[in-house]
Design an enzyme around this catalytic site. Structure first.
Site: not given
Ligand SMILES: CC(=O)SCCNC(=O)CCNC(=O)[C@H](O)C(C)(C)COP(=O)(O)OP(=O)(O)OC[C@H]1O[C@@H](n2cnc3c(N)ncnc32)[C@H](O)[C@@H]1OP(=O)(O)O
Ligand SMILES: O=C(O)CCC(=O)C(=O)O
Ligand SMILES: [Zn+2]
Length: 495
Positions: A71, A191, A254, A349
């Site tokens: 991909e 697959r 995606h 924080h």
């Protein structure tokens, strides 16, 4: 426990005045650094927010099919030569990717040779797959490359059936069975996946998956090819499929609508067994589920599983490798490795992080070989962060003095962005006054009148000394003159 100078990397020890962070693989932090704490979250603490008792869920036993070399090669900027593919494959193997998926050997002669070369590497942890069309011609080439398995795909939505390959469901089913039987006969994994699953007819899909399951496919795949699926739709489809097939279920998401990581997680909750990823998510258009993002998501669900299986300290190296290969930067907001992923800035924080990092961190950076930083050179800082920084500089004062010193830093930071060195200089100058009982004005080299004014004003307010207010007013006038001159220069009224 307070941070000590031992906890600091070279750029944060305040002695060299630099604001550049290190660029190493451990705790790399480009641009600036701040106080860094070394305290980590309890290693064996189980996440109390885990979903309980869901027998379908595979969040504690998923596998990764890493598709940077398939991909990812479809990413607009990607060009991997053989050496780069090998380097990436080895890095993914070291990371512990369960599978590495490679471009179809039918794509080009070099693709075929590269596939063979990677199969010959004899990687230790990762199995090698290649990805082909649902066609016997591609299958015949694939099985000759030496791969451990073949991933077959064909579009099942009406869009793809009509405009991509032009085949109907009967043809798809028959060809799929032919290809599956052929690949199985070679003793390697197979697959079968439907492209564009979420825009396909559910009955078509389920009967196709049932047919391929019956002939013994190892996995079926669901692909959100256009990134249209929501987590809830993913959950529904995977859960339904789980009730229809007995083989493993792979999923591919995606990121067109930003759901790729969430969808992967939901798929696992619903019973999927394998997730497709790519490094930094590279792929067609804006890509797929990112390897690092999935790790971030999964470590919050089952830390023991993720830590035992994947070499997380390698993540940053792999991302750097791939980012450079495809000429992109690591996004600032990337999970884990974004430059500020473990940087805490606001005073509220910072105070809590210094007390216990779990207050504002769901992931321990140390699990990924990274480090946390507490930013203290800004107007949002607080005295707890300044105290901690002063202590890193071996400076001890009273809490009241830290507060006064903080007010000066904030006053300067109200005028312009300040560097670590500015904040450190103020701390040092303030401490000199405290130590020697002086009342010297705190000034940094090259300070503008406005900046001097800001510090003087704080001093006056803190000390409540009337004469200092008078000085304040004088400086105010100087500032007004300075600004008028600047404006006149900008407008070209004076040179
Ligand atoms: C969603 C995904 O990412 S799927 C994976 C995508 N990967 C790739 O495309 C790999 C790189 N691709 C290539 O190198 C080329 O497209 C090749 C070698 C696969 C095919 O090249 P070409 O024969 O020149 O065809 P082209 O790319 O123009 O069109 C695709 C062909 O595959 C057919 N096809 C498309 N998808 C499938 C499929 N899943 N199964 C079988 N055939 C398919 C189309 O009908 C078309 O056939 P046609 O020659 O009869 O028109
Ligand atoms: O083979 C698959 O499952 C996925 C193919 C693909 O890349 C996609 O559909 O987006
Ligand atoms: Zn895809």
């Amino acid at each position: 426990m307070c941070p000590t100078p031992d906890n600091l990397n070279g750029a944060t020890n305040g002695t060299n005045g630099t604001t550049n962070g290190t660029n190493g693989t451990n705790g790399s932090h480009n641009g600036y650094t701040g106080i860094e704490t070394d305290r980590s979250t309890p290693k064996n603490a189980r996440n109390p927010y885990l979903p309980v008792g869901d027998f379908l869920s595979n969040i504690s036993k998923f596998k990764i099919i890493e598709s940077t070399l398939r991909e990812g090669e479809q990413f607009a900027n990607a060009y991997f030569d053989t050496a780069k593919k090998i380097e990436i494959a080895k890095a993914l193997d070291e990371f512990g990717a369960d599978y590495i998926e490679l471009t179809s050997p039918a794509a080009s002669e070099q693709s075929r040779k590269d596939c063979e070369a990677i199969c010959k590497l004899g990687l230790k942890r990762s199995k090698i797959l290649t990805h082909i069309r649902c066609h016997m011609d591609d299958a015949r080439i694939a099985v000759e490359t030496g791969v451990d398995g073949v991933d077959v795909v064909i579009g099942t939505s009406s869009f793809l059936r009509e405009h991509s390959h032009g085949k109907d469901m009967t043809y798809i089913k028959n060809t799929a069975i032919e290809v599956i039987n052929f690949v199985k006969s070679k003793g390697i994994e197979i697959r079968f996946s439907s492209e564009d699953s979420f825009r396909s007819d559910l009955v078509d899909l389920l009967s196709l998956y049932q047919a391929v399951d019956k002939v013994g496919v190892n996995r079926v795949g669901i692909a959100d090819t256009v990134g249209c699926a929501s987590p809830r739709q993913v959950y529904d489809l995977v859960r339904t499929l789980r009730g229809v097939v007995s083989c493993d279920i792979e999923t591919h998401f995606h990121n067109d609508t930003g759901c790729a990581i969430a969808n992967a997680y939901c798929a696992l909750e619903a019973g999927a067994t394998h997730i497709d990823t790519s490094v930094l998510g590279i792929g067609e258009r804006n890509g797929i589920t990112t390897l690092g993002g999935l790790m971030a998501r999964m470590i919050t669900a089952d830390r023991d599983y993720v830590m035992s299986k994947y070499n997380l300290a390698k993540l940053k190296d792999i991302e750097d490798l791939v980012a450079e290969a495809v000429a992109v930067n690591i996004p600032f907001n990337n999970p884990i490795t974004g430059f500020c992923a473990f940087t805490h800035k606001a005073g509220i924080h910072a105070k809590a992080i210094l007390a216990n990092p779990s207050t504002y961190e769901i992931i321990d950076p140390a699990d990924f070989g990274m480090r946390r930083y507490v930013h203290f050179a800004s107007r949002l800082t607080g005295w707890n962060a300044i105290k901690s920084r002063a202590q890193q500089l071996n400076i001890e004062m009273t809490d009241a003095q830290y507060k006064e010193c903080t007010a000066k830093i904030k006053a300067l930071a109200d005028i312009r962005p300040i560097a670590i060195d500015d904040a450190d200089s103020i701390i040092h100058a303030f401490y000199r006054n405290v130590k020697h009982g002086l009342e010297e004005k705190i000034e940094l080299p090259n300070m503008t009148t406005a900046e001097k004014k800001a510090l003087a004003k704080v001093e006056a307010e803190v000390n409540k000394v009337p004469e200092k207010r008078a000085l304040d007013e004088t400086v105010e006038q100087e500032v007004a003159v300075e600004q008028t001159i600047k404006k006149a220069k900008t407008n070209g009224v004076i040179a």
